[in-house]
Design a protein around this motif. Structure first.
Motif, PDB file in Angstrom:
ATOM      1  N   SER A   1     -18.462  -0.930   8.946  1.00  0.00           N
ATOM      2  CA  SER A   1     -16.999  -0.880   8.867  1.00  0.00           C
ATOM      3  C   SER A   1     -16.413   0.521   8.981  1.00  0.00           C
ATOM      4  O   SER A   1     -15.551   0.895   8.192  1.00  0.00           O
ATOM      5  CB  SER A   1     -16.516  -1.537   7.565  1.00  0.00           C
ATOM      6  OG  SER A   1     -15.159  -1.855   7.649  1.00  0.00           O
ATOM      7  N   PRO A   2     -16.821   1.276   9.989  1.00  0.00           N
ATOM      8  CA  PRO A   2     -16.166   2.577  10.171  1.00  0.00           C
ATOM      9  C   PRO A   2     -14.701   2.436  10.551  1.00  0.00           C
ATOM     10  O   PRO A   2     -13.858   3.227  10.119  1.00  0.00           O
ATOM     11  CB  PRO A   2     -16.981   3.225  11.298  1.00  0.00           C
ATOM     12  CG  PRO A   2     -17.591   2.085  12.038  1.00  0.00           C
ATOM     13  CD  PRO A   2     -17.867   1.041  10.997  1.00  0.00           C
ATOM     14  N   GLY A   3     -14.378   1.401  11.361  1.00  0.00           N
ATOM     15  CA  GLY A   3     -12.986   1.195  11.735  1.00  0.00           C
ATOM     16  C   GLY A   3     -12.117   0.874  10.550  1.00  0.00           C
ATOM     17  O   GLY A   3     -11.049   1.467  10.346  1.00  0.00           O
ATOM     18  N   GLY A   4     -12.587  -0.082   9.706  1.00  0.00           N
ATOM     19  CA  GLY A   4     -11.823  -0.451   8.528  1.00  0.00           C
ATOM     20  C   GLY A   4     -11.643   0.705   7.570  1.00  0.00           C
ATOM     21  O   GLY A   4     -10.587   0.856   6.942  1.00  0.00           O
ATOM     22  N   ALA A   5     -12.670   1.566   7.450  1.00  0.00           N
ATOM     23  CA  ALA A   5     -12.592   2.697   6.532  1.00  0.00           C
ATOM     24  C   ALA A   5     -11.512   3.686   6.946  1.00  0.00           C
ATOM     25  O   ALA A   5     -10.796   4.232   6.103  1.00  0.00           O
ATOM     26  CB  ALA A   5     -13.955   3.400   6.460  1.00  0.00           C
ATOM     27  N   TYR A   6     -11.371   3.909   8.250  1.00  0.00           N
ATOM     28  CA  TYR A   6     -10.417   4.921   8.705  1.00  0.00           C
ATOM     29  C   TYR A   6      -9.041   4.348   9.030  1.00  0.00           C
ATOM     30  O   TYR A   6      -8.063   5.096   9.069  1.00  0.00           O
ATOM     31  CB  TYR A   6     -11.005   5.673   9.909  1.00  0.00           C
ATOM     32  CG  TYR A   6     -12.097   6.620   9.495  1.00  0.00           C
ATOM     33  CD1 TYR A   6     -11.801   7.931   9.123  1.00  0.00           C
ATOM     34  CD2 TYR A   6     -13.426   6.198   9.413  1.00  0.00           C
ATOM     35  CE1 TYR A   6     -12.804   8.798   8.707  1.00  0.00           C
ATOM     36  CE2 TYR A   6     -14.428   7.060   8.994  1.00  0.00           C
ATOM     37  CZ  TYR A   6     -14.112   8.356   8.636  1.00  0.00           C
ATOM     38  OH  TYR A   6     -15.103   9.211   8.217  1.00  0.00           O
ATOM     39  N   LEU A   7      -8.947   3.037   9.222  1.00  0.00           N
ATOM     40  CA  LEU A   7      -7.618   2.433   9.385  1.00  0.00           C
ATOM     41  C   LEU A   7      -6.818   2.489   8.089  1.00  0.00           C
ATOM     42  O   LEU A   7      -5.585   2.485   8.114  1.00  0.00           O
ATOM     43  CB  LEU A   7      -7.755   0.981   9.846  1.00  0.00           C
ATOM     44  CG  LEU A   7      -8.021   0.774  11.341  1.00  0.00           C
ATOM     45  CD1 LEU A   7      -8.433  -0.662  11.614  1.00  0.00           C
ATOM     46  CD2 LEU A   7      -6.783   1.125  12.169  1.00  0.00           C
ATOM     47  N   LEU A   8      -7.508   2.545   6.944  1.00  0.00           N
ATOM     48  CA  LEU A   8      -6.806   2.617   5.662  1.00  0.00           C
ATOM     49  C   LEU A   8      -5.904   3.838   5.570  1.00  0.00           C
ATOM     50  O   LEU A   8      -4.856   3.797   4.924  1.00  0.00           O
ATOM     51  CB  LEU A   8      -7.816   2.627   4.512  1.00  0.00           C
ATOM     52  CG  LEU A   8      -8.499   1.283   4.196  1.00  0.00           C
ATOM     53  CD1 LEU A   8      -9.670   1.489   3.254  1.00  0.00           C
ATOM     54  CD2 LEU A   8      -7.503   0.303   3.606  1.00  0.00           C
ATOM     55  N   SER A   9      -6.300   4.933   6.219  1.00  0.00           N
ATOM     56  CA  SER A   9      -5.475   6.146   6.176  1.00  0.00           C
ATOM     57  C   SER A   9      -4.177   5.960   6.948  1.00  0.00           C
ATOM     58  O   SER A   9      -3.256   6.769   6.813  1.00  0.00           O
ATOM     59  CB  SER A   9      -6.258   7.329   6.740  1.00  0.00           C
ATOM     60  OG  SER A   9      -6.570   7.125   8.109  1.00  0.00           O
TER      61      SER A   9
END
Length: 635
Positions: A232-240
């Motif tokens: 989940s690299p995408g989910g981790a950085y979409l949070l920002s």
């Protein structure tokens, strides 16, 4: 005076024999009264009767030494314990049963996605990787241990880049995905550089590429679903960017990829596109994303894209990167023929057109389609393009063990072509507190705008109270992954929105009203779950997923439907060591829950309701103690 004569001396001598006789008489009377009191007490204790007379009589002390009386002693000597209450073995009296620890081989046990059990099922369409839960007699009655050396995860945002190796002791992904910059081992830690198969420059740069094609920063995109999420690299950085992503992937050869996401503090669950619907309502997500997720979108009459269409909002986006997009550049590296890749892309394009999606852009390795805002034009086109048809019977929000169908989920009717089906959503963050369209339209039984706004205020007050009785709840970084087991309108999560945490909102299928669509319309995420069906079922997640569990009236909801201890054992499985549980329920239920919890290595305490001690509803606050499976050469 000296030499004075006592006028009563003669009288005393005269009556001295009488007083001696009288002392003997008094002693006899006292002895008689004590004996009578003793026998009367025995008779009344045996009959269970009480009276004012017996209370007074039995209070008489036969001890002539005042210093020996407990009343004359210090207050600390008083014994307030009940010595003659109800028999502890009597029916209805809670008894503590000590639950043993499971074997260390179960430290990553996922009951409904167990690999050994899955091999009994059909491998076609990955059906064997769907939920297949143990039968009632197969349920474990023990506590799932943490692996040796387990440590509490790093606080957010440090956890986005770092996790303890001991917590997820698997190196497979570090070898298999070494060149893709997914994950590295660094001593006793994992490092997550933010890379991925289709974004070698990092997730942030990849998200920037998407942001140049569709806006991810204006608040119109709040909820996203990431299929085949990896770590989940995408989910981790979409949070920002204030985009809250529900990531899912199967428990497969990529060992523990979802578990890594959860250790990072990113929303994720075990799931797969196979033969049943995803456990989300219709019109849930603003965006769906697949980055080299290897899902055969063009097969099975396009059912997987049809399912994505069901859960996408009107006007929502589907983003695809990886095969077959940009195949002319990458076909050699993908070790596939140009003809094969061209056929796959053409087939995906055809399914998307049949769903009335509009292909917005294809730039580099990214292609984006958009779902229509209503079905007026799409239904008119069915006269020439009849496949797939529109579904007629299924409730679009029903998704618990519901089979997929090769039909389009119809959007709510509208009068004009420019009107958004189901109602227009506010941009984030306004949509969190705005009345959701499902409630404003009256489509949720018993839910009015007034009820919704009252519920929002209610949970603000409750969270404020929680923070007074759990002081660490207001401490940033103490809690990251939270679960609300009976979320209703999502008020618990909404009241915590300013804290650096996320909440998985569960709507039980046993609930009277399905409110999960409302939760998504608020810009929150969640899933369906049921502990009732034919046996008590586990959640699709790994052990030690959550830092805090919140259970509002869950045990009342499942009274006489599921064993209380089975729900509690599942709660223990998904709760991290030193995690917290808040249970709101009727006081009678809480007393029974506490009697079970006391045998689960939980420390617990019953607290009054925020409105005071006269409320039958109270709180049971729990802290799970820290313990792990034994390490080498240890008991």
């Amino acid at each position: 005076m000296a030499g004075a004569t006592n006028p009563y001396s003669g009288v005393w001598k005269l009556y001295q024999p009488f007083w001696k006789r009288t002392n003997l008489l008094r002693l006899g009377v006292v002895a008689l009264l004590c004996s009578a009191s003793y026998f009367l007490g025995i008779l009344q204790h045996g009959s269970g009767a009480t009276s004012v007379t017996s209370t007074v009589v039995t209070a008489v002390s036969c001890d002539r030494n005042p210093a020996a009386s407990p009343i004359a002693g210090r207050a600390a000597a008083l014994d307030f314990a009940v010595h003659h209450g109800a028999d502890e073995a009597a029916p209805g009296a809670p008894s503590v049963r000590e639950f043993p620890a499971c074997d260390v081989k179960y430290s990553e046990y996922t009951p409904c996605e167990d690999r050994d059990r899955s091999l009994r099922f059909d491998r076609d369409r990955l059906i064997y990787r769907e939920r297949h839960c143990p039968r009632k007699g197969e349920l474990l009655k023990c506590l799932i241990p943490a692996p040796p050396g387990y440590r509490n995860p790093f606080p957010w945002p440090a956890s986005r880049e770092t996790a303890w190796f001991a917590n997820v002791p698997h190196k497979e992904l570090t070898v298999e995905k070494a060149v893709q910059n997914w994950i590295h081992v660094d001593g006793d830690k994992f490092r997550f550089p933010g890379g991925g198969t289709m974004f070698p420059n990092g997730a942030d740069a990849y998200i920037d590429d998407i942001d140049r094609l569709i806006s991810l920063s204006d608040g119109s995109i709040r909820t996203a679903v990431d299929t085949g999420c990896g770590v989940s690299p995408g989910g981790a950085y979409l949070l920002s960017r204030n985009v809250l992503t529900m990531s899912f992937a199967p428990r497969d050869s990529h060992e523990a990829q979802v578990q890594f996401a959860l250790e990072r503090g990113v929303p994720a669950m075990i799931g797969v596109l196979a033969s049943i619907r995803l456990p989300y309502p219709s019109r849930a997500f603003d965006m769906a994303h697949c980055s080299r997720c290897l899902i055969p979108w063009h097969l099975y009459d396009g059912q997987y894209l049809i399912e994505v269409d069901r859960i996408l909002r009107p006007g929502g986006y589907w983003i695809l990167s990886g095969p077959p997009v940009n195949w002319k550049k990458h076909w050699k590296g993908w070790d596939r023929t140009r003809e094969d890749l061209n056929h796959e892309q053409s087939a995906i394009e055809a399914v998307a057109r049949s769903l009335c999606w509009n292909k917005l852009k294809e730039k580099g390795d990214i292609a984006i389609w958009q779902k229509p805002i209503n079905h007026i034009s799409c239904k008119a086109n069915r006269k020439t393009a009849r496949s797939p048809r529109f579904c007629q019977s299924q409730n679009p929000d029903t998704a618990w063990y519901t089979k997929m169908e090769s039909c389009i989920t119809p959007l709510p009717e509208v009068a004009r072509v420019e009107e958004i089906s189901g109602g227009e959503l506010k941009k984030w963050p306004e949509r969190l507190t705005a009345v959701p369209p499902r409630i404003a339209s009256g489509s949720i039984d018993g839910a009015t705008p007034e009820v919704f706004l009252q519920d929002t205020e209610l949970w603000k007050n409750r969270i404020a109270y929680y923070k007074t009785v759990i002081n660490q709840l207001g401490q940033k970084g103490r809690y990251r992954n939270l679960l609300d087991m009976n979320a209703k309108f999502g008020g618990f999560a909404a009241a915590l929105i300013d804290d650096p945490l996320w909440v998985m909102n569960v709507v039980p299928t046993a609930a009277d009203v399905n409110t999960l669509g409302v939760i998504y319309e608020r810009g929150l995420i969640g899933t369906y779950q049921d502990w009732q069906v034919t046996q008590c079922e586990a959640m699709s997640t790994y052990p030690r997923t959550y830092d805090l569990l919140h259970a509002d009236s869950v045990f009342t909801l499942y009274k006489d439907r599921c064993e209380m201890e089975d729900i509690l054992l599942e709660m223990d499985r998904i709760l991290r060591p030193e995690g917290t549980v808040i249970i709101r329920d009727d006081v009678d239920a809480l007393v029974k829950i506490k009697s079970i919890a006391d045998g689960m290595r939980w420390n617990s305490r019953i607290m009054d309701h925020e409105d005071g001690p006269l409320q039958r509803e109270k709180l049971l606050l729990v802290v799970k103690t820290y313990w792990t499976a034994p390490g080498p050469n240890r008991e």
